[in-house]
Design an enzyme around this catalytic site. Structure first.
Site: not given
Ligand code: GLU
Length: 419
Positions: A108
């Site tokens: 993240k």
């Molecule tokens: N931000 C989204 C999540 O928390 C998508 C992450 C992604 O597609 O890599 O799942």
């Protein structure tokens, strides 16, 4: 790594990992490893603001686990971003990808900034500099970012362009959630919201209810909440309330989603929408509905309001909206809580499809994407439900348990380097 463990979200995630590890009898050395991220990168992001002055923002990219494949996870722009929150969210991505059996690790990113205070030029400068700072650590085989709270397709387009400029050629597979024109996937924008509704349908079935005619309240009317509302109304649910930062709107007969979307396109916020009653975000969370879908930020249902929640099913569109105290209360009340790593998995599933399409230079049609996404998320629901029944635990522990088991096998197979 003390500062990492201080935040509420991270502490909640660790609690969930520990209780699920006990349920599935996870190897103790594996559990020890899973308590810490693999790599955390913190960078300064200097930006020349429109007034000529330079401001320095702080950004992070946390790569939690790379056991199953390249790191994967969104980038968040929000004023409350800190290293602990990003780490907790990176851990959730790890277990989300494992639960969904995607060949991806968990990561993240985030920048501590309120994107609403930035001009378009400032946002672009911030995105390009942040990308440059983390560029040595990302790439199609290394780490693939995506949108999250406060970022969108345009942000991903700037990220893709910045990375590609440095390489000297287009590298679409470095990021997902891009616009279609530059290698994005059909169905990516709607995927998280649609997945939330596919999961709501499965959860309602376990209570012998169908989607059609059931009521739903959606907290958060960003990308996830809006697309959940669109599919819910198409499938015959009654959307009695939605909310955003400006507050909520309620209509017992059901909101006309198309009309609400037109209003928000013009006015930016829900406040002042004429064909409904004004309510607060807090009031929305305790409405008498079949399904409550918190699709905004973490820790909105806590020990303080959980006993007032009347929904029979909670489907976590956001990451971490129900805290550990609330979980205990809701479980006593018999509320079915479908956790984030399962309920909002539609987004990363279609991100995975986008990455595969970029790498193979072959693009699929939208129906194929939605059908395949549904297959994966429903399969994960079924495996989670089966473990919940077998071990007599809630869906959160079960989902985490399924995810831990898959990761555990992979970690033991790969072994610890060097010994
Ligand atoms: N931000 C989204 C999540 O928390 C998508 C992450 C992604 O597609 O890599 O799942």
């Amino acid at each position: 790594m003390e500062h990492i463990t201080e935040g509420k979200l991270f502490k909640n995630v660790i609690k969930n990992i520990e209780s699920a590890a006990a349920v599935v009898n996870c190897d103790k050395n594996v559990l020890t490893r899973l308590r810490q991220p693999r790599r955390s990168i913190t960078v300064s992001v200097p930006v020349r603001m429109d007034d000529g002055n330079v401001k320095v923002f702080t950004g992070h990219r946390v790569q939690y686990s790379g056991t199953l494949g390249p790191y994967k996870g969104g980038i968040r722009y929000h004023q409350d971003v800190d290293i602990s929150e990003v780490t907790g969210l990176a851990a959730l991505m790890t277990f989300k990808c494992s639960l969904l059996k995607l060949p991806l690790g968990g990561a993240k990113g985030g920048v501590k900034v309120d994107p609403n205070t930035l001009s378009r030029a400032e946002n672009q400068a911030l995105t390009r500099r942040f990308t440059t700072e983390i560029a040595p650590f990302i790439g199609p085989q290394e780490d693939i970012p995506a949108p999250d709270v406060g970022t969108n397709g345009q942000t991903m387009a700037w990220l893709m362009d910045t990375y590609s400029q440095q390489k000297g050629f287009a590298v679409p597979a470095v990021v997902t959630g891009k616009p279609i024109e530059i290698g994005g996937s059909l169905g990516r924008v709607s995927s998280t919201g649609y997945g939330v509704i596919y999961i709501a349908e499965k959860a309602l079935h376990t209570l012998n209810k169908s989607l059609k005619g059931s009521t739903i309240a959606i907290q958060g009317f960003g990308n996830v909440g809006q697309h959940a509302a669109i599919l819910a109304s198409e499938l015959g649910m009654r959307i009695t309330a939605v909310s955003d930062v400006s507050g909520g709107i309620f209509n017992g007969d059901g909101l006309n989603v198309k009309d609400v979307l037109e209003y928000i396109a013009k006015n930016k916020v829900l406040k002042g929408y004429p064909n409904a009653q004004e309510i607060t975000n807090e009031e929305l969370l305790v409405l008498d509905v079949d399904v409550l879908a918190p699709c905004a930020l973490d820790n909105v249902i806590t020990g303080k309001n959980a006993d007032k929640v009347k929904a029979k099913v909670i489907v976590e569109g956001a990451n971490g909206p129900v805290d550990a105290d609330a979980d205990a209360i809701l479980s006593r009340k018999g509320t079915l809580v479908v956790p984030d790593i399962l309920a909002n998995g539609g987004g990363v599933i279609v991100s995975y499809f986008e990455w595969v399409q970029d790498i193979s230079n072959y693009f699929w049609d939208e129906e194929e994407i939605n059908t395949n996404m549904r297959k994966i998320i429903v399969d994960a629901f079924n495996r989670t439900w089966a473990l919940a029944k077998e071990k007599n635990v809630g869906m959160r522990s079960a989902a985490m348990g399924v995810a831990i088991k898959h990761l555990e096998r992979a970690m033991l197979l790969r072994g610890l380097y060097p010994r």
